[in-house]
Every structure is written in C-alpha cells, then in structure tokens.
Design a protein around this motif. Structure first.
Motif, PDB file in Angstrom:
ATOM      1  N   UNK A  53       0.821  -1.213   0.000  1.00 62.37           N
ATOM      2  CA  UNK A  53       0.000   0.000   0.000  1.00 62.37           C
ATOM      3  C   UNK A  53       0.852   1.258   0.000  1.00 62.37           C
ATOM      4  N   UNK A  54       0.526   2.177  -0.890  1.00 65.13           N
ATOM      5  CA  UNK A  54       1.192   3.472  -0.910  1.00 65.13           C
ATOM      6  C   UNK A  54       2.625   3.443  -1.387  1.00 65.13           C
ATOM      7  N   UNK A  55       3.037   2.369  -2.009  1.00 64.55           N
ATOM      8  CA  UNK A  55       4.429   2.249  -2.441  1.00 64.55           C
ATOM      9  C   UNK A  55       4.531   1.977  -3.933  1.00 64.55           C
ATOM     10  N   UNK A  56       3.523   2.324  -4.692  1.00 66.86           N
ATOM     11  CA  UNK A  56       3.555   2.151  -6.136  1.00 66.86           C
ATOM     12  C   UNK A  56       3.597   0.695  -6.565  1.00 66.86           C
TER      13      UNK A  56
END
Length: 121
Positions: A53-56
């Motif tokens: 999540x949230x790390x591309x």
C-alpha cells in the motif's frame, strides 16, 4: 509588570551538533530524557508481514512488535537488511525491508531466539 520565564525557551539548534532536545538541552543524537521511556512494551511475539500500500505496487516486508530500544532496533534492522541483501529503514519502531523477504526475515529472527508469527495474508 510580569517577567517571562525562560523555561520554555533556549537553544533549539546548534551549527556544531544540529537540533537540540528541549528537555535535557543535549543534541538529539545524545538525548537522555527520551531514551528511558522509548522502549516499547510488546506481547513477546514479533509479527512479520508484506505490504504494498502506498508504495507504487512495490512490496515491503514489515517487522513489528520487537521490544528493543531505538539503537538496538536500528542494529537489528541492519542485520535483517544485510541478510536479505536489500535496503530498508526503521520508522517508528517498525523495521521495513525492501522487497518480499518474509520467509528470510522470519528465519533470521527465529535463529536469534524471537517468537515470530506471519501477519497478514
């Protein structure tokens, strides 16, 4: 006329040592007032999970629940990163290792005597 107390003021930055702790007036790296209360209390089980999540879309292995002081936690993070041959960091008591290395991290922690559980799916 009331005089202002100097307890709230003081040196906050030094060009020689950087940021200063407002409590003990020492450099942040040598702060003594927060180190005593910074050891987290856990249930004795280290939880290892994988997150994207949230790390591309890139996977990160998270290690939570290790009851160590910040210096020892950083040293453990370095050991785990070198065991995986990967980068990472330690943020707010959570060790992050770049990549999907859940099994390797669990094996390394069990070898050091921690009780380890896999968290998440």
């Amino acid at each position: 006329m009331k005089s202002k107390s100097l307890s709230g003021g003081g040196l906050v930055y030094s060009t020689e040592t950087g940021r200063m702790c407002p409590g003990c007036r020492q450099p942040i790296a040598q702060c003594t007032c927060k180190s005593a209360s910074a050891i987290p209390v856990g249930d004795g089980i280290v939880r290892v999970s994988r997150e994207t999540k949230g790390r591309g879309g890139k996977a990160v292995t998270l290690v939570k629940g290790v009851a160590l002081d910040p210096v020892a936690l950083a040293a453990l993070g370095k050991q785990l990163r070198s065991a995986c041959g990967s980068g990472g960091t330690v943020k707010e008591g959570v060790i992050e290792v770049q990549g999907d290395h859940v099994e390797r991290v669990m094996a390394a922690l069990q070898a050091q005597g921690y009780r380890v559980k896999r968290a998440g799916g």
